[in-house]
Design an enzyme around this catalytic site. Structure first.
Site, PDB file in Angstrom:
ATOM      1  N   GLY A  15       0.817  -1.210   0.000  1.00 57.42           N
ATOM      2  CA  GLY A  15       0.000   0.000   0.000  1.00 57.42           C
ATOM      3  C   GLY A  15       0.848   1.256   0.000  1.00 57.42           C
ATOM      4  O   GLY A  15       1.902   1.309   0.636  1.00 57.42           O
ATOM      5  N   ARG A  76       1.118  -5.069  -5.584  1.00 61.35           N
ATOM      6  CA  ARG A  76       1.329  -6.301  -4.802  1.00 61.35           C
ATOM      7  C   ARG A  76       1.764  -7.403  -5.762  1.00 61.35           C
ATOM      8  O   ARG A  76       1.335  -7.443  -6.915  1.00 61.35           O
ATOM      9  CB  ARG A  76       0.058  -6.666  -4.046  1.00 61.35           C
ATOM     10  N   ASP A 107       5.359  -5.435   6.215  1.00 64.28           N
ATOM     11  CA  ASP A 107       5.927  -6.734   6.561  1.00 64.28           C
ATOM     12  C   ASP A 107       6.114  -7.639   5.347  1.00 64.28           C
ATOM     13  O   ASP A 107       7.120  -8.344   5.228  1.00 64.28           O
ATOM     14  CB  ASP A 107       5.039  -7.444   7.590  1.00 64.28           C
ATOM     15  N   THR A 129       3.814   2.394   5.877  1.00 66.55           N
ATOM     16  CA  THR A 129       2.413   1.979   5.951  1.00 66.55           C
ATOM     17  C   THR A 129       1.649   2.964   6.817  1.00 66.55           C
ATOM     18  O   THR A 129       2.157   3.397   7.860  1.00 66.55           O
ATOM     19  CB  THR A 129       2.249   0.567   6.536  1.00 66.55           C
ATOM     20  N   ASP A 131      -0.839   2.241   8.569  1.00 67.23           N
ATOM     21  CA  ASP A 131      -1.497   1.520   9.660  1.00 67.23           C
ATOM     22  C   ASP A 131      -0.713   1.488  10.972  1.00 67.23           C
ATOM     23  O   ASP A 131      -1.252   1.091  11.999  1.00 67.23           O
ATOM     24  CB  ASP A 131      -1.792   0.075   9.237  1.00 67.23           C
ATOM     25  N   ASP A 133       1.413  -0.582  11.943  1.00 63.85           N
ATOM     26  CA  ASP A 133       1.296  -1.940  12.466  1.00 63.85           C
ATOM     27  C   ASP A 133       2.570  -2.776  12.325  1.00 63.85           C
ATOM     28  O   ASP A 133       2.515  -4.000  12.380  1.00 63.85           O
ATOM     29  CB  ASP A 133       0.132  -2.660  11.786  1.00 63.85           C
ATOM     30  N   ARG A 175      -7.316  -2.522   8.675  1.00 65.85           N
ATOM     31  CA  ARG A 175      -7.975  -3.838   8.638  1.00 65.85           C
ATOM     32  C   ARG A 175      -7.607  -4.699   9.834  1.00 65.85           C
ATOM     33  O   ARG A 175      -8.449  -5.357  10.432  1.00 65.85           O
ATOM     34  CB  ARG A 175      -7.619  -4.560   7.333  1.00 65.85           C
TER      35      ARG A 175
END
Length: 326
Positions: A15, A76, A107, A129, A131, A133, A175
């Site tokens: 992303g 991707r 990751d 990212t 996120d 995360d 997500r």
């Protein structure tokens, strides 16, 4: 012994995130300042396999630091999980003289870089990212911009929600990670925050709080819902039916991925990009750059991937207290 690389490749994968361009710019100009050539690889590992590779100079990264997205594009590439494609990727790097590679992504991108490192390509990764995360780091490129974008949008929705005395369910990205939702929940003064890490899917608790709030004179109600929970429109219908309070759902969506990066995303991404080049010039490989305890550090990719991360419980508990649902 230190081994100075001659050509560094750079790609963005997964992303997109605001600040990626700042990182690309830093990689290119730091490398050139050190006498190292740079090649851009378009569309991540997919572009590597297709040899979509070109020479970059200082002009290639002019006027991009303020732009969202990534000038190298991103995609991707499930094929890169297979050993035969990893071998092909390593051979293509060698064919183009790329003896050092900077990978900007999450990751999954790190795993691709690790697999290339095993095949003789020196790799350094940057955490990119929205996120937040990635377990090894307290900062990821793009999060600061994304959470500010979401915050500003939620402020606007709150204005109209207040005017119409509504309940508003506002869905933000994330997500598997609820960091954007948690931070916005606090920053926007939300009455409820729903994140995958903590939500028990008991809507009756939310409905009960809304009913009690209305009896106490509360005129509107804001719920921040993480993408990982989803079903915002269905939730709005059920809450309106159960409470009698007009309820609307708003999904902010991919606006959170775009926009001009904040100062933090520009400066930290630049610092990470420059550090990546420094590591490669010293002969480092299979590394991830992280921001930990107010310092830029680096970890072995396998060590980084083995780490785990959870929502800050103190912040989550604080958010509940600040909501004033007594």
């Amino acid at each position: 012994m230190e081994r100075k690389v001659k050509t560094i490749g750079v790609l963005t994968s997964g992303g997109d995130a605001p600040g990626m361009n700042a990182a690309i710019r830093a990689v290119v100009r730091t490398a050139l300042a050190e006498g190292v050539n740079v090649k851009g690889i378009r569309r991540g590992y997919m572009g590597l396999l297709e040899e979509d590779i070109y020479d970059m100079d200082s002009k290639s990264v002019s006027d991009i630091i303020q732009r969202g997205g990534t000038i190298l594009y991103t995609a991707r590439c499930p094929e890169f999980m297979k050993p035969e494609y990893q071998e092909k990727g390593a051979e293509i790097c060698k064919k183009h003289g790329i003896d050092g590679l900077v990978v900007i992504g999450g990751d999954g991108s790190f795993r691709g870089a690790r697999d290339l490192a095993k095949r003789g390509v020196n790799t350094v990764c940057l955490p990119g990212t929205i996120d937040l995360d990635i377990a090894c780091t307290d900062y990821t490129i793009g999060f600061d911009t994304a959470v500010n974008t979401a915050m500003q949008t939620i402020d606007k929705v709150r204005d109209t929600s207040t005017s119409h005395e509504r309940c508003s369910i506002i869905e933000v990205m994330g997500r598997k990670a609820g960091y954007i939702a948690l931070w916005c929940g606090i920053a926007n003064g939300a009455e409820d925050i729903l994140i995958a890490e903590r939500y028990d899917y008991n809507e009756e608790v939310i409905i009960d709080k809304i009913k009690k709030g209305r009896k106490a004179g509360r005129k509107h109600y804001i719920i921040i819902n993480a993408e990982g929970i989803g079903d915002s429109y269905g939730m709005a219908e059920r809450i309106e039916k159960a409470t009698g309070m007009e309820t609307r759902a708003t999904i902010i969506g991919h606006a959170q991925r775009g926009g001009s990066p904040t100062v933090r995303d520009r400066v930290y991404a630049s610092a990470m990009g420059g550090m990546a080049v420094d590591l490669l010039i010293k002969g480092a490989t299979n590394r991830v750059i992280a921001y930990k305890n107010d310092k830029f550090v680096d970890y072995d990719i396998d060590e980084a991937l083995s780490m785990t991360k959870d929502i800050d419980q103190h912040l989550f508990d604080l958010a509940k207290k600040l909501a004033g649902n007594f």
